[in-house]
Design an enzyme around this catalytic site. Structure first.
Site, short mmCIF file in Angstrom:
data_model
loop_
_atom_site.label_atom_id
_atom_site.label_comp_id
_atom_site.label_asym_id
_atom_site.label_seq_id
_atom_site.Cartn_x
_atom_site.Cartn_y
_atom_site.Cartn_z
N LYS A 22 0.83 -1.21 0.00
CA LYS A 22 0.00 0.00 0.00
C LYS A 22 0.86 1.26 0.00
CE LYS A 22 -4.22 -2.01 1.53
NZ LYS A 22 -4.85 -2.70 2.65
N LYS A 62 -5.87 -13.54 -6.69
CA LYS A 62 -7.08 -13.73 -5.87
C LYS A 62 -8.21 -12.82 -6.33
CE LYS A 62 -8.50 -13.21 -1.08
NZ LYS A 62 -8.14 -12.91 0.29
N LYS A 107 -12.76 -7.92 -4.00
CA LYS A 107 -13.91 -7.03 -4.22
C LYS A 107 -13.47 -5.62 -4.57
CE LYS A 107 -14.80 -6.50 0.76
NZ LYS A 107 -15.71 -6.79 1.85
#
Ligand code: TRP
Length: 332
Positions: free
Chosen positions: A114, A195, A198
């Protein structure tokens, strides 16, 4: 009677869950209720590590709670609650900060990713795993069902607990991670080695629990397979990630084993497999949405679940926090 072991897990109330969240987490959460005393948390404080619009966060919390109920979480036998409703999470978080090694926290992969994506990040993102430690340790948790991306965080939680216990005695239970088998990790439709997430900006990679029949058909039809000739419907994550992903989805929603799905599709082509995935997904999601709507409509009921959940969670959390305050010399 032997006391049931304790399971704790949490989900962030951000955006619509995908079929990957269902198979990888929510459906497992449901199953674990048979054997364990389960404490499930909607991690709204964790969600604040990225800016959230007030009304959207508020709505997402109710949506997520309704999804958990629709997926079969039983609030009578277990606990489901909202993280911010139990202030002991934030209180223990601070204390655990003081027992967390800066270097270790700085080496968390998720944080490093991040940080690399965006230089302008907040301390909450850095602190994120310590709040997870508070979540887990407050409830004397034995097992934490998680995805593979959270393994490093759980190792850190264990490390923090050990460090505290070494100084103050056996205050915390040392939790263990509980990983799903590989068949439960659903991957992205267009890039099946990654993966399914969402937060993926390309919505063609994911099946949301709210996609309608037309969208499901479009997305599954476009899902990446392979060009093996003759077509070969076999589960092999490394050689055939796309086909394996479709087999996993089908196996998880029909309850057939992976082997059984393979047997059903001997001498069939990829289109046959996709048609079966589409057919079963559409029925499955229609039923799930029906249950979801049933809960989501009734905000009075949802508020009651939240109040009761927080009450039960607090009762447990207070006991742990008190023992922590006691050994630190903070209780009078
Ligand atoms: N970080 C987890 C995730 O994004 C959510 C989470 C928060 C969690 N607190 C937790 C998971 C405690 C397990 C235990 O998936």
């Amino acid at each position: 009677m032997k006391k049931k072991k304790i399971v704790f897990s949490a989900i962030q109330p951000t955006g619509l869950p995908t079929i990957g969240n269902y198979i990888g987490a929510l459906s497992q959460w449901k199953k674990l209720q048979k054997k364990y005393f389960c404490i499930y948390c909607i991690a709204d404080l964790h969600a604040l590590t990225i800016y959230q619009k007030k009304y959207i966060l508020n709505k997402n919390i109710l949506d997520t709670l309704s999804i958990c109920l629709a997926c079969g979480i039983n609030p009578k036998k277990n606990i489901i609650f909202i993280q911010s409703h139990v202030p002991q999470h934030s209180q223990l978080n601070w204390i655990l900060n003081c027992f967390t090694n800066f270097g270790k926290l700085n080496r968390m992969n998720q944080f490093k990713e991040k940080k690399n994506l965006n230089q302008n990040i907040n301390v909450g993102l850095f602190n994120y795993p310590v709040l997870m430690a508070a979540d887990i340790l407050l409830y004397k948790t034995n097992k934490v069902p998680i995805g593979r991306d959270q393994i490093q965080h759980i190792e850190l939680v264990r490390n923090i607990a050990h460090k505290f216990n070494n100084i103050y005695g056996d205050i915390f239970n040392i939790p263990e991670k509980k990983l799903n088998n590989y068949g439960s990790c659903i991957t992205s439709l267009l890039n099946p080695v990654k993966k399914m997430s969402k937060s993926d900006p390309n919505k063609n990679n994911i099946i949301s629990l709210f996609d309608n029949d037309i969208i499901i058909r479009k997305k599954i039809s476009n899902a990446i397979t392979d060009s093996d000739f003759p077509p070969n419907i076999q589960y092999n994550l490394y050689k055939k990630p796309g086909i394996s992903n479709l087999i996993s989805i089908l196996s998880n929603i029909t309850g057939d084993s992976i082997k059984q799905v393979e047997l059903n599709f001997i001498n069939k082509n990829y289109n046959n497999l996709k048609e079966s995935v589409i057919y079963n997904l559409c029925i499955f999601l229609k039923n799930l949405r029906k249950r979801y709507d049933f809960y989501r409509r009734d905000e009075v009921y949802l508020k009651n679940i939240m109040i009761n959940g927080a009450k039960k969670a607090k009762k447990n959390a207070k006991i742990t926090l008190k023992s922590v305050y006691d050994v630190l010399g903070l209780n009078f």
